[in-house]
Every structure is written in C-alpha cells, then in structure tokens.
Design a protein around this motif. Structure first.
Motif, short mmCIF file in Angstrom:
data_model
loop_
_atom_site.label_atom_id
_atom_site.label_comp_id
_atom_site.label_asym_id
_atom_site.label_seq_id
_atom_site.Cartn_x
_atom_site.Cartn_y
_atom_site.Cartn_z
N ALA A 1 0.85 -1.19 0.00
CA ALA A 1 0.00 0.00 0.00
C ALA A 1 0.88 1.24 0.00
CB ALA A 1 -0.91 0.00 1.23
N HIS A 2 0.45 2.28 -0.71
CA HIS A 2 1.25 3.50 -0.85
C HIS A 2 0.41 4.73 -0.52
CE1 HIS A 2 4.40 1.32 -3.22
NE2 HIS A 2 3.36 0.54 -3.49
N PRO A 3 0.94 5.65 0.30
CA PRO A 3 0.22 6.89 0.60
C PRO A 3 0.53 7.98 -0.43
CG PRO A 3 2.22 6.80 1.90
CD PRO A 3 2.18 5.52 1.08
N ASP A 4 -0.32 9.02 -0.46
CA ASP A 4 0.00 10.19 -1.27
C ASP A 4 0.82 11.16 -0.42
OD1 ASP A 4 -1.80 11.56 0.38
OD2 ASP A 4 -3.42 11.48 -1.08
N LEU A 5 1.06 12.35 -0.92
CA LEU A 5 1.94 13.30 -0.22
C LEU A 5 1.31 13.84 1.06
CD1 LEU A 5 3.43 15.25 -3.26
CD2 LEU A 5 4.48 13.40 -1.93
#
Length: 265
Positions: free
Chosen positions: A249-253
């Motif tokens: 899973a990857h977050p945004d800024l």
C-alpha cells in the motif's frame, strides 16, 4: 472573488489566469506592472468563470502532469497531482523495451508520462469514453510508442493478444463510492463515469485486478490508484486473487492511502 466563491487556492488560481492572459510563465508575473485594458477584460472574465467553479484547467485548456501539458476540457477527467506518484512508480519499473498498459487512460496522463520518461517499446492507453478518446488521441499524437485502444476495462477479453506479455500495468479507475460529496468542479465538470465506482467504489477495480493477472507476464507489476477509504480493501483484493505477491500500500503526499501495487507470481 475566488476566495468568496469557495475556491480552494484563490491566489494561485488568480496567478495562473493572469499568466495565461499575459502569455507568460507564472513566475514572471512579478515583472509585470500592469495589464492593458483588453488583457484586464479577459482576466476579469476568466476570474468570473472560475468563481462559478469552472475548473481552472478548463479555462487554461491544459493540465500539468509531471513533465507534460495535457489538453483537457469538458467531458474528460482532469488528471490530479496525486496520480503522478503512481505514474512515477510505474516508470521506475519500466525497463527498456518493456510493454506497458494504462487502463482508464482518460487524457493519457499516465501512459504519456511512461512514454516520455522511459524507454518502453509499447505503451497501450485504453479508454472507452468517446469524448475522452478525442483528448487522448490529441495528447498522444507526439508519442510514437503509445497505442490508443478503445475498450472497456471490465471486459475480460480486452487486449487478449497481449495476454502474458505485459511488464507493467497501471490504472487510475473511477473509484469514489456513489453518494460521496465532491466539489462543484468535479460534480459539474468531471464525467461521473470517470469519478464514481459503484456503491463501494470498487466496481471497476475488481475486474481490473482480474485483467491484470491475465495480461501481466510472470514477475510483472501492477499499480492501481484508489480512494483514501480503500487503503485496506484494494491490497486485500490483490491478495485474495491468489496470483499476486509483494502486495504493498502507498500513501500520497498528504499521508492518505492512494494506490496499491503487486507483482504477478
């Protein structure tokens, strides 16, 4: 005027409109002392339209995405800055000579960035909306590696000739759950079919995962953008398929969940 209308970034938007009217970069506005009467008229007209919550990009005619300026307008989804992260992830995994697929391509933001920043041999940009396809073809004209494909990403037979040949598959699908409040710029100008993804927001993502498993070669990579409420759901769908490994899973800024990735086999 823009602040009173509820525009999220009134000063920045005013600067972009002024620069557009003056035909200079936004950074050069500090060097301009005044506008001529005709320029001022055009500027105030554009400000009034922006105050009616017409998207800034529609008024400018273009949207910036990574290193590109993409043609946009009514009927096509405006690419968002957060999607640049997914595009960058895909570019980092695109080796010279790779075959890349961009599903739900819209303006072509992801596909064209991959073509622009990598040495991919072929980049397939898939879109079903006739209006979006017109913008996609216009934007893709300068990129010989990009193949524009009219098709529905929920069709399991889509791109059948590429089965088992794709190195990287990327997708920014419609994923907002139905009934979720959205700003006027989205509600009134982005096409609903490019925004909403069914009751739970996953009605397009589910078939995209199945299609990715068919198209990717062993060891190929998939990246799918999703709503910030799907931080657990989309990685779990990838795991539940049973054919993917290295699910992440990857977050945004801003730290919100934004896209999920995996590897086939």
């Amino acid at each position: 005027m823009l602040a009173a209308a509820g525009v999220e970034s009134p000063r920045v938007d005013a600067e972009w409109l002024a620069a557009h009217v003056l035909e200079i970069s936004r950074g050069r506005l500090l060097l301009v002392d005044a506008m001529r009467p005709d320029e001022l008229h055009r500027f105030t007209t554009l400000v009034a339209e922006r105050a009616r919550r017409i998207p800034l990009q529609h008024l400018l005619g273009t949207a910036a995405f990574r290193h590109l300026e993409l043609s946009v307008g009514d009927g096509v989804f405006i690419p968002r800055p957060e999607t640049e992260l997914l595009a960058g992830w895909g570019i980092d995994r695109t080796a010279p000579g790779a075959v890349v697929v961009d599903l739900c391509s819209g303006t072509g933001a992801i596909a064209l960035s991959v073509a622009d920043e990598s040495k991919a041999a072929e980049v397939y940009a898939v879109e079903r909306s006739p209006v979006a396809l017109s913008f996609l073809r216009r934007n893709a004209a300068a990129f010989p590696a990009v193949r524009v494909v009219e098709g529905d990403v929920t069709d399991p037979a889509l791109l059948a000739a590429l089965a088992g040949r794709v190195d990287v598959l990327l997708c920014n699908p419609p994923y907002v759950p139905e009934g979720t409040p959205v700003p006027p710029e989205v509600a009134d100008h982005d096409p609903a079919e490019a925004v909403f993804g069914g009751a739970d927001g996953l009605s397009v993502i589910r078939p995209v995962i199945a299609l990715a498993a068919t198209l990717l070669k062993s060891g190929g990579h998939v990246g799918i953008e999703h709503d910030d409420v799907h931080g657990d759901a989309v990685p779990e769908l990838l795991r539940a398929d049973g054919r993917f490994t290295e699910v992440a899973a990857h977050p945004d800024l801003t730290g919100r969940p934004r896209f999920a990735t995996a590897r086939l086999g």
